[in-house]
Design a protein around this motif. Structure first.
Motif, PDB file in Angstrom:
ATOM      1  N   PHE A 124       8.576  15.615  -8.015  1.00  0.00           N
ATOM      2  CA  PHE A 124       8.362  15.384  -6.213  1.00  0.00           C
ATOM      3  C   PHE A 124       7.059  15.807  -6.120  1.00  0.00           C
ATOM      4  O   PHE A 124       6.485  17.025  -6.490  1.00  0.00           O
ATOM      5  CB  PHE A 124       9.373  15.491  -4.895  1.00  0.00           C
ATOM      6  CG  PHE A 124      10.280  15.545  -5.450  1.00  0.00           C
ATOM      7  CD1 PHE A 124      11.089  15.435  -6.554  1.00  0.00           C
ATOM      8  CD2 PHE A 124      10.652  13.960  -4.588  1.00  0.00           C
ATOM      9  CE1 PHE A 124      12.318  14.880  -6.359  1.00  0.00           C
ATOM     10  CE2 PHE A 124      11.782  13.428  -5.158  1.00  0.00           C
ATOM     11  CZ  PHE A 124      12.927  13.846  -5.379  1.00  0.00           C
ATOM     12  N   LEU A 125       5.815  15.017  -5.589  1.00  0.00           N
ATOM     13  CA  LEU A 125       3.938  15.660  -5.551  1.00  0.00           C
ATOM     14  C   LEU A 125       4.578  16.121  -3.944  1.00  0.00           C
ATOM     15  O   LEU A 125       5.027  15.645  -3.088  1.00  0.00           O
ATOM     16  CB  LEU A 125       3.509  14.719  -5.254  1.00  0.00           C
ATOM     17  CG  LEU A 125       2.877  13.935  -6.600  1.00  0.00           C
ATOM     18  CD1 LEU A 125       1.663  12.873  -6.407  1.00  0.00           C
ATOM     19  CD2 LEU A 125       2.891  15.454  -7.675  1.00  0.00           C
ATOM     20  N   ASP A 126       4.093  17.306  -3.113  1.00  0.00           N
ATOM     21  CA  ASP A 126       3.528  17.814  -1.969  1.00  0.00           C
ATOM     22  C   ASP A 126       1.790  18.244  -1.948  1.00  0.00           C
ATOM     23  O   ASP A 126       1.506  17.806  -2.845  1.00  0.00           O
ATOM     24  CB  ASP A 126       4.493  18.913  -1.344  1.00  0.00           C
ATOM     25  CG  ASP A 126       3.812  19.732  -2.892  1.00  0.00           C
ATOM     26  OD1 ASP A 126       3.360  20.478  -3.228  1.00  0.00           O
ATOM     27  OD2 ASP A 126       5.294  20.689  -2.821  1.00  0.00           O
ATOM     28  N   GLN A 153      -0.859   8.435  -1.438  1.00  0.00           N
ATOM     29  CA  GLN A 153      -1.143   8.677  -2.697  1.00  0.00           C
ATOM     30  C   GLN A 153      -0.412   9.684  -3.182  1.00  0.00           C
ATOM     31  O   GLN A 153      -0.327  10.279  -4.193  1.00  0.00           O
ATOM     32  CB  GLN A 153      -2.678   9.980  -2.143  1.00  0.00           C
ATOM     33  CG  GLN A 153      -1.931  11.108  -1.697  1.00  0.00           C
ATOM     34  CD  GLN A 153      -3.763  11.559  -1.416  1.00  0.00           C
ATOM     35  OE1 GLN A 153      -4.797  11.625  -1.606  1.00  0.00           O
ATOM     36  NE2 GLN A 153      -3.585  13.051  -1.082  1.00  0.00           N
ATOM     37  N   TYR A 154       0.879  10.490  -2.473  1.00  0.00           N
ATOM     38  CA  TYR A 154       1.559  11.605  -2.997  1.00  0.00           C
ATOM     39  C   TYR A 154       2.749  10.952  -3.487  1.00  0.00           C
ATOM     40  O   TYR A 154       3.743  11.489  -4.243  1.00  0.00           O
ATOM     41  CB  TYR A 154       2.376  11.760  -2.008  1.00  0.00           C
ATOM     42  CG  TYR A 154       1.272  12.951  -1.192  1.00  0.00           C
ATOM     43  CD1 TYR A 154       0.850  12.931  -0.149  1.00  0.00           C
ATOM     44  CD2 TYR A 154       0.152  14.712  -1.650  1.00  0.00           C
ATOM     45  CE1 TYR A 154      -0.240  13.246   0.409  1.00  0.00           C
ATOM     46  CE2 TYR A 154      -0.169  14.789  -1.752  1.00  0.00           C
ATOM     47  CZ  TYR A 154      -0.857  14.278  -0.416  1.00  0.00           C
ATOM     48  OH  TYR A 154      -1.540  15.359   0.602  1.00  0.00           O
ATOM     49  N   ASN A 155       2.845   9.277  -2.916  1.00  0.00           N
ATOM     50  CA  ASN A 155       3.887   8.303  -4.171  1.00  0.00           C
ATOM     51  C   ASN A 155       3.225   8.149  -5.780  1.00  0.00           C
ATOM     52  O   ASN A 155       2.806   6.946  -5.516  1.00  0.00           O
ATOM     53  CB  ASN A 155       4.029   6.741  -3.227  1.00  0.00           C
ATOM     54  CG  ASN A 155       4.806   5.776  -3.715  1.00  0.00           C
ATOM     55  OD1 ASN A 155       5.200   6.279  -4.968  1.00  0.00           O
ATOM     56  ND2 ASN A 155       5.768   5.097  -2.987  1.00  0.00           N
ATOM     57  N   ASN A 156       3.100   9.310  -6.579  1.00  0.00           N
ATOM     58  CA  ASN A 156       2.169   8.669  -7.547  1.00  0.00           C
ATOM     59  C   ASN A 156       3.663   8.966  -8.699  1.00  0.00           C
ATOM     60  O   ASN A 156       4.526   9.971  -8.891  1.00  0.00           O
ATOM     61  CB  ASN A 156       1.733   9.946  -7.695  1.00  0.00           C
ATOM     62  CG  ASN A 156      -0.234   9.010  -8.334  1.00  0.00           C
ATOM     63  OD1 ASN A 156       0.330   8.247  -8.767  1.00  0.00           O
ATOM     64  ND2 ASN A 156      -1.055   9.388  -7.209  1.00  0.00           N
ATOM     65  N   TYR A 157       3.327   8.635 -10.151  1.00  0.00           N
ATOM     66  CA  TYR A 157       3.992   9.108 -10.968  1.00  0.00           C
ATOM     67  C   TYR A 157       3.608  10.468 -11.541  1.00  0.00           C
ATOM     68  O   TYR A 157       2.383  10.478 -12.127  1.00  0.00           O
ATOM     69  CB  TYR A 157       3.695   7.580 -12.399  1.00  0.00           C
ATOM     70  CG  TYR A 157       4.201   8.664 -13.622  1.00  0.00           C
ATOM     71  CD1 TYR A 157       3.661   9.234 -14.770  1.00  0.00           C
ATOM     72  CD2 TYR A 157       5.648   8.209 -14.192  1.00  0.00           C
ATOM     73  CE1 TYR A 157       3.586   8.687 -15.492  1.00  0.00           C
ATOM     74  CE2 TYR A 157       6.084   8.859 -15.111  1.00  0.00           C
ATOM     75  CZ  TYR A 157       5.374   9.168 -15.765  1.00  0.00           C
ATOM     76  OH  TYR A 157       5.766   9.733 -17.574  1.00  0.00           O
ATOM     77  N   ALA A 158       4.820  11.351 -11.606  1.00  0.00           N
ATOM     78  CA  ALA A 158       4.714  12.640 -12.381  1.00  0.00           C
ATOM     79  C   ALA A 158       5.950  12.932 -12.827  1.00  0.00           C
ATOM     80  O   ALA A 158       6.243  13.716 -12.834  1.00  0.00           O
ATOM     81  CB  ALA A 158       4.447  13.425 -10.955  1.00  0.00           C
ATOM     82  N   HIS A 161       0.891  -1.103   0.118  1.00  0.00           N
ATOM     83  CA  HIS A 161       0.046   0.239   0.346  1.00  0.00           C
ATOM     84  C   HIS A 161       0.828   0.948   0.218  1.00  0.00           C
ATOM     85  O   HIS A 161       1.490   1.268   0.703  1.00  0.00           O
ATOM     86  CB  HIS A 161      -0.702  -0.641   1.159  1.00  0.00           C
ATOM     87  CG  HIS A 161      -1.871   0.709   1.216  1.00  0.00           C
ATOM     88  ND1 HIS A 161      -2.593   1.546   0.391  1.00  0.00           N
ATOM     89  CD2 HIS A 161      -2.088   2.286   1.716  1.00  0.00           C
ATOM     90  CE1 HIS A 161      -3.272   2.165   0.754  1.00  0.00           C
ATOM     91  NE2 HIS A 161      -2.926   2.450   1.459  1.00  0.00           N
ATOM     92  N   VAL A 162       0.818   1.945  -1.097  1.00  0.00           N
ATOM     93  CA  VAL A 162       1.919   3.427  -0.467  1.00  0.00           C
ATOM     94  C   VAL A 162       0.411   4.320  -0.542  1.00  0.00           C
ATOM     95  O   VAL A 162      -0.795   4.204  -1.115  1.00  0.00           O
ATOM     96  CB  VAL A 162       2.167   3.340  -2.261  1.00  0.00           C
ATOM     97  CG1 VAL A 162       3.023   2.874  -2.058  1.00  0.00           C
ATOM     98  CG2 VAL A 162       1.065   3.200  -3.591  1.00  0.00           C
TER      99      VAL A 162
END
Lengths: 296, 486, 180, 618, 190
Positions: free
Chosen positions: D541-543, D532-537, D529-530
């Motif tokens: 880096f998502l913040d 929601q910020y560990n996402n391909y973008a 389980h990851v």
């Protein structure tokens, strides 16, 4: 007794046929690009590797349930589409049921991809649903035309009606307009190149499959394989007079698939609104004129 | 057997008594007026059961008709006198708190003169006597309209005076023609002789009479005085004017057309004029911002509706018209009386200034809603049964013309409900800005509540009411004969 | 008078800036040396009065021996098609930033030229809206373009440089095939 | 017969008690809960007394008026009381702290009183009286609850008052034609009427009911009206209130006029009254669902859909075949179940996050799983996918249209379904899926009192989906009562000669498919389980500060395709009519100029005109 | 990568044989080597014969191709992408810049050796190796997978601290990739 056998082995048979067809499609396109292309059993390797992955990223419980809905829906459709020698379930649900069951995998994938919280996925899903609205209307219109001629909505009866008339009885021959419209709609339904905007790798990182990895992507590929066979079988049952034995069935499958692949290999990719406009400007009027012929 | 003449003499006498004793009784003159009104109500209630069996004929000063003056009291006379005296009593109670200032006694004298005039017009059996009472009625209402002495009040009164006098001149000419042709002034006698007059003369009498009385009855082209008069008169007076004064004039026209002239072929024209009055009244009220003008225009609309019902040439039609008159008197009086205190409390005529007033004046707002609902004909209230009766009567005639007219009437109701609802929505608006406003005093609310009781309890006593109005309708439809008078 | 155009421009400017020293480097190239205080007024006149609308670049030269930075402002005139290079000297601080005033309120691009010079040379332009780093975002070392910054030595220590002697290369060298 | 009287007296008692206890909120809540529980109990128990008749002590215009119980109004009775009970349970917590909640409970019981009266009435007068009470109370409550609620309620009112005036004309016209208000009497005498007159009378009734059930040309009041008031009231309205119009259409089309007389009204060959009505129903299906794509407020989107679904019910009835009519009636029940479920989920989200704006929400599945499940069941039902009940009634309607030979009506239904799927996915995606914005981090699931109605409705939606036979029994009885041929049904579907639908088998195979996939799923290694910020973008880096959602203009491409065809004809005609009335009233107001000389001229002209006209008449 | 490989079970041998035939390459063009990829994919050299396909997202990729020099800013993104990839994953260092800095050996901005930051499976020497070299290295990788030696991805979990220290030394501070490496290590029982 053989019904139980059919129930167990039908998914495996269709999975094998589907995967060989996908392998064949990659080789076919490679040959067009003057290169050798992967071996026929490449898709088996891919699926095996994906199922064998160590980490499988999941974004929540809905992500997993969606995968179950995805393949579960396709298996459900598979059982209801009559296949040479096995049409036990056809009596419990007719073409209308099949038309709606086809949407369950799409909705399942949409919910799963939504759960992965990746905008690329959401864009892919919104494009896929718009494409669905595009190609589904002509396809259903052609089915309605046939149902009105034979006064039945059950696919198995439609198939028998066509087989009665021999080659001339085939849907494509007796109602050419409806047949062509359905063929173009089929191109959209299978997500072949001109209508492949929902998985465009360069723009939205393979759309819905952005966050799918490992066994999730493996199950999606299994579903894709079975799905292609099921959708082609629907077209065959409605327009090419179904199949009496398995040899005729596989030949028809590959011939039809090659036709679609040749279109796929040559065309670029439509934008979403152009694709929907194309679907509503070419196949839809064709189907409507076809129906008008039937009525008057 | 109480003598109906009392209905006229008592208010007349008290009016003069008040003006005489005004100097030392000062503000308590209103109690005298109250006594007079109570007496009137008692007399009219006593009269009703007797009159239903046979109409009473009263000879004044010993001289027998066709020369002497006589009162002919049929069911219509009795019903209307109850209506007038009851409404008058309640409005009088209302004006106790509404009219202040030292010149009260003038108000009450004119008030009683107005009551006398209307009673007289309804009860009299003699054409000239009708004209006399018409004059009393008209003059007292001119002065009352201008009572508040403000600029627009006086201007409206002058306009009303001019038009009213034109109307009375026309009636006078009609009376003169009648006397010259038929040689008699007694209604019953006239009814017998009217057939023999040559057609062109009859036409002239008819036209003069209808146009003259039409000015007072606020029929379309002649009612241009009504909006200014009603909107600038004190609310209690405008409640009385649109409550029963216009209806009295209307019923006189209808009585003459049916029972005296017996010219039923002009009813088609009358119903057409009626529907035009209705539509003009409704559409004119649609864009109004001043609450009194809205109510005035809606009175015009309702008059059109009543006239349409009356001109259907069937007892059902007249019966429905009478029920509508009762409904209109009750609900329109509520609206005017509530509007009175709305204006007093907020000090403005504009509807937009009454935003959220329901929070501060909940009881009067509630009565306003009931008045509106009954006027529109919403089921549980009395208005629904009267409107239903009107439409049933109209459609029973079965003629295409009437069906089209019914649809126009319904369109009028839709327009009416829209502009009334706009007022209600403003009053019940959540973010009300009006804060310094108090509720209306108890006595006026009691008067309004009495009117509301008539509407709310209407369907309980429905059979009795329809019984009385049925009697009136049958009396009007039958041609008046001399024999009845003796 | 082969540089007629350039000289006429110089006369025009000389009257207003007597202390500035104008030289014509070559055809359509004028060089101006002036004290740093006068630069802002010069820049204002260049833009508003003499129609030098284009500030193509601000460059910085590190005269480590004189202990000074030299800021060169390049102004272009579209009509005359002439480039004026205004050179000024500001003192060079060893540690921390040396300071000068900004002209970003006259020219928008100046913001970036000044940010770049601040990043690479450590000259802080007072009054500029934004002096953040935007090329070397994760940079922890001193401003790299300064003369006293030895890149080679920095690179070796910071990134732990190692020689690359793979086994196959050794075998090949031993077999003598590598260098014919 | 006491049951109907009990029902109505309880509802009236509800109104009175609410007014009396308007000061204390708690007493009012539990009083209305008690009232509606009683109503539901009695309406369910009423099946034993079907067929009875009751007359009021007094008459109007000489005709006796009263109530009767038939299978049709028993069916609607259950739905009304059931939904009201669930709505009140839900709004116990939802209405806390909202001003106007006293007003809410009083008007809710008044509205139920009106609706029960309408469906149990046995003659036109009671029908009209309770119809007026219902429409006035709807207006009353619709004008509270939102900032621009009064404006939209006013628009509703204009449509409602016009409809009730038309209805009044119809009531009186039929009285004058048949001499009686009673449905049974009219039903017997209907044959005697001339064809054009029956057509005229029928269209009067159908038009007035279409305004209430928002059929295509007169539907524009519904979206604003329903979405600007309290959300629980929206659920109640779109669930059952608009379906009283459908009840009226069923009652008059089949109960009173009867299918035979309606079929006689044919213009050219196949194009008969029902076909014209079907075309309107088809437009009601297609246009609103594609307008729903554009909405970015959840309540407006669902309001547009309840207009669209109304089209399905009407087209089922218009098809005229036994299957189609059964499908139409069954769809009323299905639609009520899933649309109320959806609006409850939206209300739960609004209760917790305070907004229903689809552009601002997202990712709530992590915080409100039960509401997500409720919305999921609802949208699967709304889209009409197999395991849920929406599919069964849509299947009936499709078969009826195809086998009945109406291909283009069938296509309109298909286009409607696809439009629904698109906009319905946008609803669940924008609210529950995607990234959870920072501000909703501490949102909690709604309390038990709000979850209970959701669970009940979920069971109903799924139960009816797998075992449609439960409700088909009642519908078959209604069809027999209305003189139509009943549909042969069994517990899990229908068996007709030309085809069979077995929902049990479909669901069983689906569960089997899911089981097989679950096994394949277990073959792979464990899931990780990851957040929601560990996402391909694309490497970025998502913040938490950046909203990384795709909510705004979800179907931009479809809007480009549809825009040229959206001419907003309806809005333009409405503005036209409003402008016309204003202009006419302005012109007429100008007649009263205020100068005395013009008045004088008026009197003289009137005098002359009367002379001229009366000269001919006499 | 030094200790002796534990004895592999039969199933792992078969799995290795099958999954070596399908490797998906993350088309992440960081440096100037990216231009060498198209020829290897298309008609002339056709790496698809070996089952190697270009894929867009790290979730679906097995091979992470670092083609050429890496500035500090790009290195930060490469570490994030690497952590987002799904095990088993293989990093292929492309060109001499990833080995010891190559042409930019003395630049202050580029990292000098890739395997200090992420474990690298195979290196391809050359200042932009030609497609033949790329195909050769891929076959080398396939053979390693077949022999079961391609376990560099476990190394990232084994001595994560070493990599972490180097990364934090190069970047301004710790980067938040929302990946709990320690937990994953426990997951794979390393």
């Amino acid at each position: 007794m053989n019904v139980v056998l059919w129930i167990i082995f039908l998914p495996i048979i269709l999975f094998v046929i589907g995967t060989f067809m996908l392998g064949y499609s990659r080789k076919f396109i490679a040959r067009i690009e003057r290169r050798y292309g992967p071996p026929i059993q490449q898709v088996f390797y891919d699926i095996f590797k994906l199922m064998n992955k160590k980490t499988n990223i999941s974004h929540g419980w809905m992500h997993d349930i969606a995968i179950l809905m995805l393949l579960g829906g396709t298996l459900l459709t598979m059982y209801f589409v009559p296949v040479p020698g096995f049409h036990f379930f056809a009596q419990y649900g007719d073409m209308l049921v099949i038309m709606y069951i086809l949407l369950i995998p799409a909705l399942g994938m949409a919910l799963g991809v939504g759960e992965t919280a990746n905008p690329n996925g959401s864009i892919g899903i919104s494009r896929a649903l718009m494409m669905l609205a595009g190609y589904d209307i002509p396809f259903v219109l052609t089915f309605i035309g046939f149902a009105m001629i034979n006064h039945t909505t059950s696919m198995y009866d439609l198939m028998l009606a066509q087989q009665a008339g021999g080659i001339a009885g085939w849907g494509l021959i007796s109602q050419p307009l409806l047949g062509i419209a359905a063929l173009i709609a089929l191109q959209g339904m299978l997500g072949e190149k001109p209508f492949e905007v929902m998985v465009a790798p360069h723009e939205i990182a393979t759309g819905p499959m952005t966050e799918m990895g490992g066994k999730y992507l493996g199950i999606m590929m299994i579903q894709h394989a079975i799905g292609i066979v099921v959708e082609l079988t629907i077209y065959i049952n409605l327009f090419l007079g179904g199949a009496v034995n398995w040899f005729e069935y596989i030949v028809k499958l590959f011939v039809l698939f090659t036709m679609l692949l040749s279109v796929n290999a040559v065309f670029g990719r439509f934008r979403t609104d152009d694709a929907v406009r194309f679907m509503w400007k070419i196949p839809l009027p064709l189907a409507i004129i076809g129906i008008l012929f039937i009525i008057f | 057997m109480v003598n109906p003449i009392l209905l006229i003499i008592v208010p007349l006498g008290t009016a003069f008594l008040i003006s005489l004793t005004a100097s030392f009784l000062k503000n308590s003159t209103k109690y005298l007026a109250l006594l007079a009104m109570i007496a009137n109500v008692w007399v009219s209630i006593k009269l009703l059961p007797e009159v239903m069996q046979h109409s009473i004929n009263v000879v004044i000063a010993g001289v027998k008709p066709p020369l002497g003056i006589n009162l002919f009291v049929g069911p219509s006379g009795a019903v209307f006198s109850i209506l007038i005296s009851a409404a008058g009593l309640l409005i009088l109670l209302y004006s106790f708190k509404y009219i202040e200032g030292d010149s009260q006694h003038k108000y009450y004298t004119l008030f009683l003169l107005l009551i006398t005039g209307s009673h007289g017009m309804v009860l009299t059996g003699d054409v000239f006597n009708l004209f006399v009472f018409f004059e009393i009625l008209a003059i007292s209402s001119y002065i009352l309209v201008g009572y508040e002495g403000k600029r627009n009040g006086l201007e409206a009164a002058v306009k009303y005076l001019i038009l009213g006098s034109i109307g009375s001149v026309l009636i006078l000419v009609a009376v003169a023609l009648i006397y010259q042709e038929a040689g008699t002034l007694n209604m019953a006698d006239l009814a017998d002789k009217f057939g023999m007059i040559d057609p062109s003369k009859r036409l002239m009498i008819l036209v003069f009479f209808i146009t003259g009385m039409g000015v007072e009855a606020a029929v379309f082209p002649l009612n241009s005085w009504l909006p200014d008069a009603h909107s600038s008169a004190p609310s209690s007076i405008s409640a009385m004017l649109s409550g029963f004064v216009i209806e009295v004039a209307l019923i006189v026209i209808v009585k003459f057309v049916y029972s005296i002239f017996a010219m039923t072929e002009i009813l088609g024209f009358l119903s057409l004029v009626a529907v035009i009055t209705l539509l003009v009244g409704e559409f004119a009220a649609f864009k109004q911002a001043n609450i009194k003008r809205v109510l005035a225009y809606s009175s015009i609309g309702q008059i059109g509706l009543i006239l349409f019902a009356m001109s259907l040439n069937s007892t059902g039609g007249i019966n429905a018209g009478l029920m509508q008159i009762v409904n209109h008197t009750a609900s329109k009086s509520i609206l005017f009386l509530v509007a009175g205190f709305l204006i007093v409390r907020t000090g403005s005529y504009q509807i937009s200034d009454y935003r959220g007033i329901a929070k501060k004046m909940p009881v009067s707002a509630f009565f306003f809603v009931i008045g509106v609902l009954s006027l529109l004909g919403v089921p549980p209230f009395f208005g629904f049964f009267s409107k239903l009766a009107i439409i049933i009567a109209a459609l029973h005639t079965g003629s295409i013309f009437n069906t089209v007219m019914v649809f126009l009437v319904l369109l009028g109701t839709v327009i009416e409900s829209i502009y009334f609802l706009r007022i209600i929505q403003v009053m019940y608006n959540r973010d009300g800005i009006v804060d310094s406003v108090k509720e209306a005093p108890f006595l006026p609310l009691l008067a309004i509540a009495a009117f509301a009781v008539v509407i709310l309890a209407g369907f309980l006593v429905l059979p009795q009411i329809t019984g009385y109005t049925g009697g009136v309708a049958s009396e009007i439809v039958r041609k008046m004969q001399m024999a009845q008078v003796f | 008078m082969e540089y007629a155009k350039e000289n006429s421009i110089i006369e025009m400017m000389q009257t207003e800036f007597p202390e500035a020293h104008f030289t014509v480097k070559k055809e359509r190239r004028i060089e101006v040396k002036m004290p740093s205080g006068r630069l802002y007024d010069f820049a204002v006149r260049m833009q508003k009065k003499w129609n030098f609308l284009h500030l193509s670049a601000i460059s910085c030269v590190d005269w480590i021996d004189d202990g000074e930075f030299e800021l060169v402002y390049h102004f272009w005139n579209y009509d005359e098609k002439v480039l004026v290079m205004a050179k000024i000297r500001i003192p060079r601080e060893e540690e921390g930033d040396s300071h000068f005033e900004t002209i970003s309120n006259l020219w928008q691009p100046a913001k970036f030229f000044e940010r770049d010079i601040h990043e690479m040379f450590g000259v802080y332009f007072d009054g500029s809206e934004d002096m953040e780093r935007f090329i070397l975002t994760d940079w922890t070392g001193p401003p790299p373009m300064r003369k006293d910054f030895i890149t080679r030595e920095f690179a070796l220590n910071f990134y732990h440089y190692r020689e690359y002697e793979p086994q196959w290369l050794k075998d090949m060298m031993a077999a003598g095939e590598g260098n014919e | 017969m006491s049951i109907v009287l009990n029902l109505l007296s309880i509802a009236l008692a509800g109104v009175v008690l609410n007014v009396l206890f308007s000061k204390s909120k708690i007493v009012q809540k539990y009083v209305s809960l008690l009232i509606f529980a009683g109503l539901t109990y009695f309406s369910f128990v009423m099946y034993s007394q079907v067929g009875e008749h009751f007359d009021f002590p007094f008459q109007i215009a000489g005709q006796s008026i009263g109530f009767t119980i038939t299978w049709l109004n028993y069916y609607f009775g259950i739905m009304i009381t059931g939904i009201t009970l669930l709505t009140v349970i839900f709004s116990l917590k939802y209405m806390e702290g909202k001003d106007g909640s006293t007003h809410y409970y009083t008007v809710l019981s008044l509205k139920t009183f009106g609706m029960l009266g309408v469906i149990f009435s046995s003659d036109l007068i009671t029908f009209f009286v309770f119809w007026e009470i219902m429409s006035w109370s709807t207006f009353g409550l619709m004008s509270t609850g939102g900032k621009d609620a009064p404006k939209s309620a006013f628009k509703y009112f204009v449509f409602a008052i016009t409809a009730s005036m038309i209805l009044m004309a119809g009531v009186v016209l039929s009285y004058s034609l048949f001499g009686s208000f009673d449905f049974a009497v009219i039903h017997d005498k209907i044959g005697s009427l001339s064809l054009p007159m029956t057509g005229f009378l029928l269209s009067i009734f159908i038009v007035s009911f279409s305004v209430e059930s928002a059929v295509f040309p007169v539907h524009s009041w519904l979206p604003d009206g329903y979405s600007n008031t309290f959300t629980t009231f929206t659920a109640y309205l779109s669930g059952i209130s608009t379906r009283i119009g459908i009840y009226g259409i069923i009652l008059f089309l089949f109960g009173i006029f009867g299918i035979q007389t309606v079929d006689k009204l044919s213009i050219i060959g196949k194009i008969n009254f029902r076909y014209v009505f079907g075309v309107f129903a088809a437009l009601t299906m297609v246009v609103p669902t594609f307008t729903a794509l554009y909405q970015h407020d959840a309540k407006k989107l669902i309001a547009w859909h309840s207009v669209g679904q109304g089209g399905y019910m009407l087209i089922g009835l218009a098809s005229g075949s036994a299957l189609g009519i059964a499908g139409g009636m069954f769809h009323v029940l299905n639609h009520m179940a899933y649309v109320v479920l959806i609006v409850f989920a939206i209300a739960a989200v609004e209760h917790r996050t305070g907004t229903t704006n689809l552009n601002k929400l997202g990712g709530l599945i992590k915080k409100m799983p039960v509401s997500y499940l409720a919305l999921l069941f609802g949208i699967i039902g709304l889209a009409g996918l197999p395991p849920m009940n929406g599919f069964v009634s849509k299947w009936f309607i499709y078969r009826a249209l195809i086998l009945g030979g109406y291909p283009f009506l069938a296509i309109a239904a298909v286009i409607g379904t696809l439009g629904t799927i698109l906009s319905v996915y946008k609803l669940i995606h924008n609210m529950f899926l995607g990234q959870l914005p920072e501000r909703y981090n501490n949102v909690k699931e709604v309390g038990f009192s709000m979850q209970l109605p959701m669970w009940i409705l979920m069971i109903v939606v799924l139960g009816l989906g797998i075992f449609p036979g439960a409700a088909m029994g009642l519908i078959a009885k209604i069809q027999v009562a209305l003189g139509l041929t009943a549909v042969p049904y069994s517990l899990h579907g229908i068996q007709t000669a030309s085809g069979q639908l077995n929902m049990l088998v479909v669901s069983a195979v689906f569960i089997g498919g899911i089981f097989v996939t679950w096994i394949i799923y277990l073959l792979g290694s464990r899931r990780k389980h990851v957040s929601q910020y560990n996402n391909y973008a694309a490497g970025n880096f998502l913040d938490k500060k950046v909203a990384y959602n795709f909510n705004y203009e979800f179907y931009a491409a479809m809007e480009h395709v549809i825009d040229p065809y959206r001419k907003k004809i309806i809005q333009r005609t409405e503005q036209g009519i409003a402008g016309l009335t204003d202009a006419v009233s302005e012109y007429i107001r100008r007649i009263y100029t205020g100068m005395i000389n013009t008045y004088g001229i008026y009197v003289i002209t009137a005098f002359i005109v009367t002379i001229i006209i009366l000269k001919e008449l006499i | 990568m030094d200790e002796k490989l534990t004895q592999r079970s039969v199933w792992e041998k078969i799995a290795a044989k099958l999954s070596k035939r399908s490797l998906w390459m993350l088309h992440y063009c960081t440096g100037c080597g990216a231009i060498e990829l198209p020829p290897t994919m298309t008609a002339r050299f056709d790496m698809e014969r070996f089952g190697i396909n270009p894929m867009v997202t790290p979730r679906q990729a097995d091979i992470l191709l670092i083609t050429g020099y890496l500035s500090v800013k790009t290195l930060k993104r490469v570490v994030l992408t690497y952590e987002q990839m799904q095990a088993p994953k293989y990093v292929v260092g492309f060109g001499s810049c990833t080995i010891n800095g190559g042409m930019y050996w003395n630049s202050y901005a580029t990292m000098k050796s890739l395997d200090r930051y992420i474990p690298v499976e195979t290196y391809i020497a050359g200042c932009m190796p030609r497609p033949e070299a790329i195909i050769h290295s891929f076959n080398e990788l396939i053979a390693k997978i077949d022999r079961g030696e391609a376990n560099s991805w476990k190394d990232y979990y084994k001595n994560y601290d070493f990599y972490r220290k180097n990364q934090e030394h190069t970047f301004e501070g710790p980067i938040e990739t929302y990946n709990d490496i320690k937990a994953d290590a426990a997951l794979f029982r390393i």
